[in-house]
Design a protein around this motif. Structure first.
Motif, mmCIF file in Angstrom:
data_model
loop_
_atom_site.group_PDB
_atom_site.id
_atom_site.type_symbol
_atom_site.label_atom_id
_atom_site.label_comp_id
_atom_site.label_asym_id
_atom_site.label_seq_id
_atom_site.Cartn_x
_atom_site.Cartn_y
_atom_site.Cartn_z
ATOM 1 N N LYS A 19 1.415 12.626 -9.227
ATOM 2 C CA LYS A 19 0.573 13.833 -9.193
ATOM 3 C C LYS A 19 1.417 15.061 -8.878
ATOM 4 N N LEU A 20 2.341 14.908 -7.937
ATOM 5 C CA LEU A 20 3.179 16.040 -7.539
ATOM 6 C C LEU A 20 4.098 16.462 -8.684
ATOM 7 N N GLU A 21 4.637 15.495 -9.390
ATOM 8 C CA GLU A 21 5.487 15.794 -10.561
ATOM 9 C C GLU A 21 4.705 16.629 -11.566
ATOM 10 N N GLU A 22 3.441 16.218 -11.800
ATOM 11 C CA GLU A 22 2.593 16.955 -12.755
ATOM 12 C C GLU A 22 2.407 18.408 -12.322
ATOM 13 N N LYS A 23 2.440 18.639 -11.014
ATOM 14 C CA LYS A 23 2.253 20.000 -10.488
ATOM 15 C C LYS A 23 3.588 20.715 -10.286
ATOM 16 N N GLY A 24 4.668 20.115 -10.743
ATOM 17 C CA GLY A 24 5.949 20.831 -10.722
ATOM 18 C C GLY A 24 6.851 20.549 -9.534
ATOM 19 N N MET A 84 -1.733 17.841 -1.983
ATOM 20 C CA MET A 84 -2.252 16.687 -1.242
ATOM 21 C C MET A 84 -3.548 17.029 -0.513
ATOM 22 N N GLN A 85 -3.625 18.236 0.058
ATOM 23 C CA GLN A 85 -4.849 18.630 0.763
ATOM 24 C C GLN A 85 -6.040 18.558 -0.182
ATOM 25 N N GLU A 86 -5.852 19.119 -1.372
ATOM 26 C CA GLU A 86 -6.935 19.153 -2.349
ATOM 27 C C GLU A 86 -7.282 17.737 -2.815
ATOM 28 N N TYR A 87 -6.246 16.947 -3.050
ATOM 29 C CA TYR A 87 -6.499 15.596 -3.543
ATOM 30 C C TYR A 87 -7.198 14.741 -2.480
ATOM 31 N N PHE A 88 -6.697 14.773 -1.247
ATOM 32 C CA PHE A 88 -7.334 13.973 -0.193
ATOM 33 C C PHE A 88 -8.758 14.454 0.083
ATOM 34 N N ALA A 89 -8.988 15.757 -0.038
ATOM 35 C CA ALA A 89 -10.348 16.273 0.164
ATOM 36 C C ALA A 89 -11.307 15.617 -0.826
ATOM 37 N N ILE A 141 0.847 -1.207 0.000
ATOM 38 C CA ILE A 141 0.000 0.000 0.000
ATOM 39 C C ILE A 141 0.877 1.250 0.000
ATOM 40 N N ASN A 142 1.873 1.282 0.876
ATOM 41 C CA ASN A 142 2.711 2.490 0.963
ATOM 42 C C ASN A 142 3.507 2.718 -0.317
ATOM 43 N N ASN A 143 3.980 1.625 -0.918
ATOM 44 C CA ASN A 143 4.721 1.732 -2.177
ATOM 45 C C ASN A 143 3.829 2.323 -3.259
ATOM 46 N N ARG A 144 2.669 1.730 -3.452
ATOM 47 C CA ARG A 144 1.820 2.156 -4.573
ATOM 48 C C ARG A 144 1.204 3.529 -4.330
ATOM 49 N N MET A 145 0.873 3.805 -3.071
ATOM 50 C CA MET A 145 0.311 5.128 -2.746
ATOM 51 C C MET A 145 1.352 6.225 -2.961
ATOM 52 N N THR A 146 2.564 5.980 -2.481
ATOM 53 C CA THR A 146 3.636 6.967 -2.652
ATOM 54 C C THR A 146 3.845 7.276 -4.134
ATOM 55 N N ASN A 147 3.936 6.241 -4.944
ATOM 56 C CA ASN A 147 4.204 6.455 -6.365
ATOM 57 C C ASN A 147 3.071 7.217 -7.043
ATOM 58 N N TYR A 148 1.855 6.862 -6.680
ATOM 59 C CA TYR A 148 0.672 7.519 -7.257
ATOM 60 C C TYR A 148 0.674 9.015 -6.920
ATOM 61 N N ILE A 149 0.982 9.326 -5.667
ATOM 62 C CA ILE A 149 0.981 10.732 -5.252
ATOM 63 C C ILE A 149 2.206 11.462 -5.812
ATOM 64 N N VAL A 186 5.193 8.989 0.952
ATOM 65 C CA VAL A 186 3.995 9.683 1.438
ATOM 66 C C VAL A 186 2.943 8.595 1.594
ATOM 67 N N SER A 187 2.575 8.285 2.825
ATOM 68 C CA SER A 187 1.722 7.118 3.072
ATOM 69 C C SER A 187 1.022 7.288 4.414
ATOM 70 N N PRO A 188 0.156 6.338 4.788
ATOM 71 C CA PRO A 188 -0.459 6.437 6.124
ATOM 72 C C PRO A 188 0.571 6.293 7.252
ATOM 73 N N ASP A 189 1.801 5.858 6.940
ATOM 74 C CA ASP A 189 2.874 5.852 7.949
ATOM 75 C C ASP A 189 3.333 7.282 8.249
ATOM 76 N N THR A 190 3.254 8.143 7.269
ATOM 77 C CA THR A 190 3.904 9.461 7.372
ATOM 78 C C THR A 190 2.920 10.636 7.311
ATOM 79 N N CYS A 191 1.628 10.322 7.216
ATOM 80 C CA CYS A 191 0.606 11.376 7.178
ATOM 81 C C CYS A 191 -0.440 11.081 8.259
ATOM 82 N N ARG A 192 -1.090 12.105 8.774
ATOM 83 C CA ARG A 192 -2.319 11.870 9.540
ATOM 84 C C ARG A 192 -3.483 12.147 8.598
#
Ligand code: TMP
Length: 236
Positions: A60-65, A162-167, A49-57, A193-199
């Motif tokens: 998205k971050l790369e796309e935003k610069g 991330m705030q916008e995406y998680f919302a 989960i952490n591997n795939r979630m991190t890569n997915y996010i 970036v995963s549930p290990d490192t985010c609330r």
């Protein structure tokens, strides 16, 4: 791409060298620790989960610069990443009071701030990752002024995205920790970036969907990780 030698084993990941001196392979484990390794356990399925979630996010971050270390997801648990020199700062952004902030400031959790906060910890397990400010970092040569400026800019940008995406997944991004690395003179986002490192709290029920369930023995730890993964909708 093939793993060559185990370069480093951390609490949640193993890192391997590859044929390419600029590329490493990270392998995410199901091992979980808290309180600087004092509490140990396993969260079944967490590594994938952490591997795939991190890569997915990170995509998205790369796309935003925001530049990241991501090269290529290899399988459920393993990803090829750019070999960076990690800047020894844990960069924590908070949108709501929680955790160590709530404790330090004598506040209940879940109070929304007027604006996000940013803080640094010195990445040093022997010292328990102490809270420091940019002047400590400069005085100790942990990073240059230019690097700290880039880190600060990217960290707030990561928060916005991330705030916008998680919302959109009905999840409130309470706070998170990220790490940066140096790659050929540039600062890029590294680690995870995963549930290990985010609330991550459900927006309606405020149910905790992150590692606090493990840290605080709240139960349903695996379910929480699965729920975040389900909402991401990245299962092929
Ligand atoms: P804190 O409230 O305990 O300082 O944590 C702030 C954020 O940083 C929270 O989202 C959890 C994350 N975090 C890590 O990723 N690693 C750590 O070792 C700690 C202490 C916190």
């Amino acid at each position: 791409m093939e793993k060559k030698e185990l370069l480093y084993e951390g609490k949640a990941k193993k890192v391997y060298t590859t044929e390419d001196p600029d590329v490493l392979i990270v392998s995410y484990k199901d091992d979980a620790t808290a309180f600087n390794g004092l509490k140990k356990g396993t969260i079944v399925g967490k590594g994938a989960i952490n591997n795939r979630m991190t890569n997915y996010i990170f995509k998205k971050l790369e796309e935003k610069g925001v530049p990241t270390h991501l090269v290529e997801e290899l399988n459920d648990r393993e990803t090829a990443v750019k070999k960076v020199e990690i800047v020894p700062l844990e960069v924590i952004i908070r949108n709501f009071s929680a955790g160590s902030f709530a404790k330090k400031m004598g506040m209940e959790e879940g109070i929304k701030f007027l604006q996000p906060t940013l803080e640094f910890s010195y990445k040093n397990d022997d010292l328990g990752d102490p809270f420091i400010n940019r002047y400590y970092a400069l005085a100790l040569g942990l990073a240059t002024q230019e690097e700290i400026d880039a880190i600060t800019k990217y960290a707030f940008q990561v928060n916005e995205v991330m705030q916008e995406y998680f919302a959109s997944l009905n999840i409130e991004l309470i706070d998170f920790k990220i790490e940066f690395g140096r790659y050929h003179g540039q600062i890029i986002l590294a680690d995870e970036v995963s549930p290990d490192t985010c609330r991550l709290w459900d927006k309606d029920t405020h149910e905790k969907l992150d590692k606090d369930r493990f840290r605080r023995d709240l139960g349903n730890v695996e379910d929480a990780y699965q729920e975040v993964f389900r909402r991401l909708g990245i299962d092929k």
